[in-house]
Scaffold this motif. Structure first.
Motif, PDB file in Angstrom:
ATOM      1  N   VAL A 245     103.717 -11.589  -3.324  1.00  0.00           N
ATOM      2  CA  VAL A 245     103.336 -10.527  -2.378  1.00  0.00           C
ATOM      3  C   VAL A 245     102.332 -11.080  -1.372  1.00  0.00           C
ATOM      4  CG1 VAL A 245     102.186  -8.292  -2.157  1.00  0.00           C
ATOM      5  CG2 VAL A 245     103.802  -8.676  -4.032  1.00  0.00           C
ATOM      6  N   GLN A 246     101.376 -11.871  -1.859  1.00  0.00           N
ATOM      7  CA  GLN A 246     100.339 -12.430  -0.987  1.00  0.00           C
ATOM      8  C   GLN A 246     100.926 -13.383   0.044  1.00  0.00           C
ATOM      9  OE1 GLN A 246      97.334 -11.250  -1.327  1.00  0.00           O
ATOM     10  NE2 GLN A 246      96.251 -12.481   0.195  1.00  0.00           N
ATOM     11  N   VAL A 247     101.891 -14.191  -0.353  1.00  0.00           N
ATOM     12  CA  VAL A 247     102.535 -15.107   0.594  1.00  0.00           C
ATOM     13  C   VAL A 247     103.173 -14.329   1.743  1.00  0.00           C
ATOM     14  CG1 VAL A 247     104.436 -16.759   0.888  1.00  0.00           C
ATOM     15  CG2 VAL A 247     102.923 -16.936  -1.101  1.00  0.00           C
ATOM     16  N   HIS A 248     103.725 -13.170   1.430  1.00  0.00           N
ATOM     17  CA  HIS A 248     104.336 -12.334   2.464  1.00  0.00           C
ATOM     18  C   HIS A 248     103.300 -11.667   3.368  1.00  0.00           C
ATOM     19  CE1 HIS A 248     108.000 -12.655   0.000  1.00  0.00           C
ATOM     20  NE2 HIS A 248     108.668 -12.132   1.005  1.00  0.00           N
ATOM     21  N   GLY A 249     102.022 -11.691   2.962  1.00  0.00           N
ATOM     22  CA  GLY A 249     101.013 -11.006   3.755  1.00  0.00           C
ATOM     23  C   GLY A 249     101.271  -9.511   3.769  1.00  0.00           C
ATOM     24  N   GLY A 250     101.034  -8.869   4.883  1.00  0.00           N
ATOM     25  CA  GLY A 250     101.227  -7.428   4.990  1.00  0.00           C
ATOM     26  C   GLY A 250     102.642  -7.001   4.660  1.00  0.00           C
TER      27      GLY A 250
END
Length: 567
Positions: free
Chosen positions: A399-404
């Motif tokens: 999820v963090q890699v995808h950012g927002g």
């Protein structure tokens, strides 16, 4: 969601790291030749990529639901299940006497991982059946085996396990479900069970429930519990499902994730059941199924981690943002590269541990050797807890890699995090796995643990010439873990062990991860050597802080009062 089964990693780990050759060298599994193994993995990968993966999103968006007492499953799930059943994937490791393929648990473990990475919600169904098959093979009467096993192995019927009740979660001994003898060799089962995965569906002929209940003369606690087969439809002598049993799905749970997998509240109202194993011997029979499921659930976490990693990697390769060098995609940013490499390195470590566990189970089956049995038992809680923790960590990082965009449901990144979260809870919470590791699994005075540590140190010694710095780091980590294990074994007050059980399990997994990464580097593959360097230099040092936590014991923890926590 696109998914590609990591078959090359599987093959490498079997060939160079986890000792699968020992399995195929036994008469029991001699037919699992390299050609057969490659064909099995290739065919399973094709099914997972082409049939199951497209159902991942459908199961989340169109959950299973209860329609006038009947569970209606997500679009496409019936076809997906049919592909699993007709491919023979449910009974891979089941006995050929009943229609199984008799293949090593190692191969079943890999196929289960693929299916979990492709569509966890559907994979949970055959996993439950596999556990039930093993429990019946070990504990059921010949008549029950003859009637139920061929149908479960073929996938015509599917299986569940019913342990939990509203007042009896991890404390199974507090259950209230009753079993009254009917006088004809059957029993009337009455009670309510909750959290029953795949308690019903609209694509199999029958659903076979293994239910824990207490006979009238059953003593309180776990020693008074018996296990019963309670089918949805009562079969006749030739296996044709007949009249409906006195059981029903009361409701389906509204869950954080795994929406395609129906989780039910079940009501038994004098339902007809058949005893499995001896009276009051239910926990022994159920633990056969649960130990199978604990390996399977650890692999579920690893499979979801692989799916989440692939999803994040594809996004990072495509997303342009900031002043990144090279392609301009965010994968060129150092912090994104750190996240992706951590994901990949942890998945590799967890997968290797799971395969070591499966190999130990296969060697136990093939040889009956007590040492292999102890090794499998010791690795099971580590596989379950670390595999699912990695699943959660990797999905969260995805999820963090995808950012927002990771917080936006349409990208699908959040689904992995929601689906995998429960794996750290069911089949025994990860805290319970850790407590089991430092208590029951160390009733041998730590012998199984010390044998593993000796193996790790020998591997490090063998690697010193080729990779001196990495070998030294792994050797020192194993030695520190050995010292802490000696401290643990010396604690007669189990609270002193339990207070640090979770960090101890995590530290043991970290050190095992260093061992398997070092073994991979020794195989001469440059890419795997670079990944090993990252893991050993950046992730393995976590073990030191964890072991400090372990050796603090319980005194300071128990000194914190309830009022302190509420303040």
């Amino acid at each position: 969601m696109p998914y590609r089964a990591p078959v090359s990693d599987y093959q490498f780990l079997m060939d160079h790291v986890t000792g699968f050759a020992d399995v195929t060298a036994t008469p029991r599994f001699a037919e699992a030749t390299p050609d057969m193994t490659a064909a099995i993995l290739s065919e399973a990968a094709k099914m997972c990529e082409e049939v199951l993966a497209p159902m991942q999103r459908a199961g989340d968006l169109h959950p299973a639901h209860l329609d006038n007492g009947v569970v209606r499953t997500s679009p496409g799930f019936a076809d997906g299940y049919k592909a699993i059943a007709t491919g023979g994937w449910i009974g891979m490791s089941a006995s050929p006497e009943n229609g199984g393929l008799g293949l090593p648990m190692t191969l079943t473990t890999l196929v289960n991982e693929m299916m979990s990475g492709a569509c966890l919600a559907l994979q949970l169904n055959p996993l439950m059946s596999q556990g039930q098959i093993e429990a019946l093979e070990h504990h059921a009467s010949d008549a029950i085996k003859a009637l139920y096993l061929p149908k479960l192995i073929s996938g015509e019927w599917c299986g569940t396990m019913n342990l939990t009740e509203p007042q009896a979660g991890s404390d199974v001994g507090a259950l209230r479900t009753k079993a009254e003898p009917n006088g004809d060799g059957t029993y009337a089962i009455t009670g309510q069970k909750i959290y029953i995965s795949w308690a019903d569906n609209d694509f199999t002929e029958n659903v076979c429930h293994l239910v824990l209940a207490r006979l009238p003369d059953g003593v309180p606690g776990t020693k008074g519990i018996s296990l019963f087969m309670v089918p949805k439809l009562i079969p006749d002598a030739d296996g044709t499902p007949g009249k409906r049993n006195d059981l029903r799905v009361v409701s389906l749970e509204h869950k954080m994730g795994l929406h395609g997998s129906p989780t039910a509240v079940m009501e038994y109202s004098g339902a007809t059941g058949w005893l499995i194993g001896p009276e009051h011997g239910g926990m022994a029979a159920m633990f056969t199924m649960m130990n199978n499921a604990r390996l399977g659930v650890g692999v579920q976490g690893i499979g979801v981690a692989e799916g989440a990693y692939q999803h994040a990697l594809a996004y990072a390769q495509d997303r342009k943002q900031g002043k990144a060098p090279g392609t301009g995609a965010i994968i060129e940013h150092a912090d994104v590269r750190r996240m992706l490499t951590t994901m990949k390195a942890d998945i590799y470590a967890a997968r290797a541990i799971a395969l070591m566990n499966a190999v130990a189970i296969d060697m136990t089956s093939a040889t009956g050797d007590a040492g292999w049995k102890a090794r499998a038992a010791f690795l099971t809680p580590i596989t379950k807890a670390f595999g699912t923790d990695v699943g959660i960590d990797v999905a969260n990082t995805g999820v963090q890699v995808h950012g927002g965009m990771g917080f936006i449901e349409e990208t699908g990144a959040a689904q992995y995090a929601r689906d995998v979260r429960v794996t750290a809870i069911y089949e025994g919470t990860n805290g319970i796995q850790a407590m089991d590791l430092v208590a029951r699994k160390m009733m041998d005075s730590g012998e199984a643990a010390f044998r593993l540590l000796e193996e790790i140190e020998q591997g490090a010694e063998a690697a010193r010439a080729a990779h001196p710095a990495l070998a030294e780091a792994v050797w020192q980590a194993a030695e520190t873990l050995r010292e802490t294990t000696e401290w643990l074994v010396g604690q007669s007050d189990l609270n002193q062990r339990f207070a640090g059980a979770v960090p101890y399990l995590r530290a043991f997994a970290r050190v095992l991860g260093g061992h398997v990464h070092l073994s991979s580097a020794m195989a001469g593959d440059a890419a795997r050597a670079r990944l090993a360097t990252f893991y050993i230099k950046r992730l393995l040092p976590e073990h030191a802080g964890l072991l400090v936590h372990v050796r603090e014991g319980a005194d300071d923890l128990l000194a914190i009062s309830n009022d302190d926590l509420a303040a």
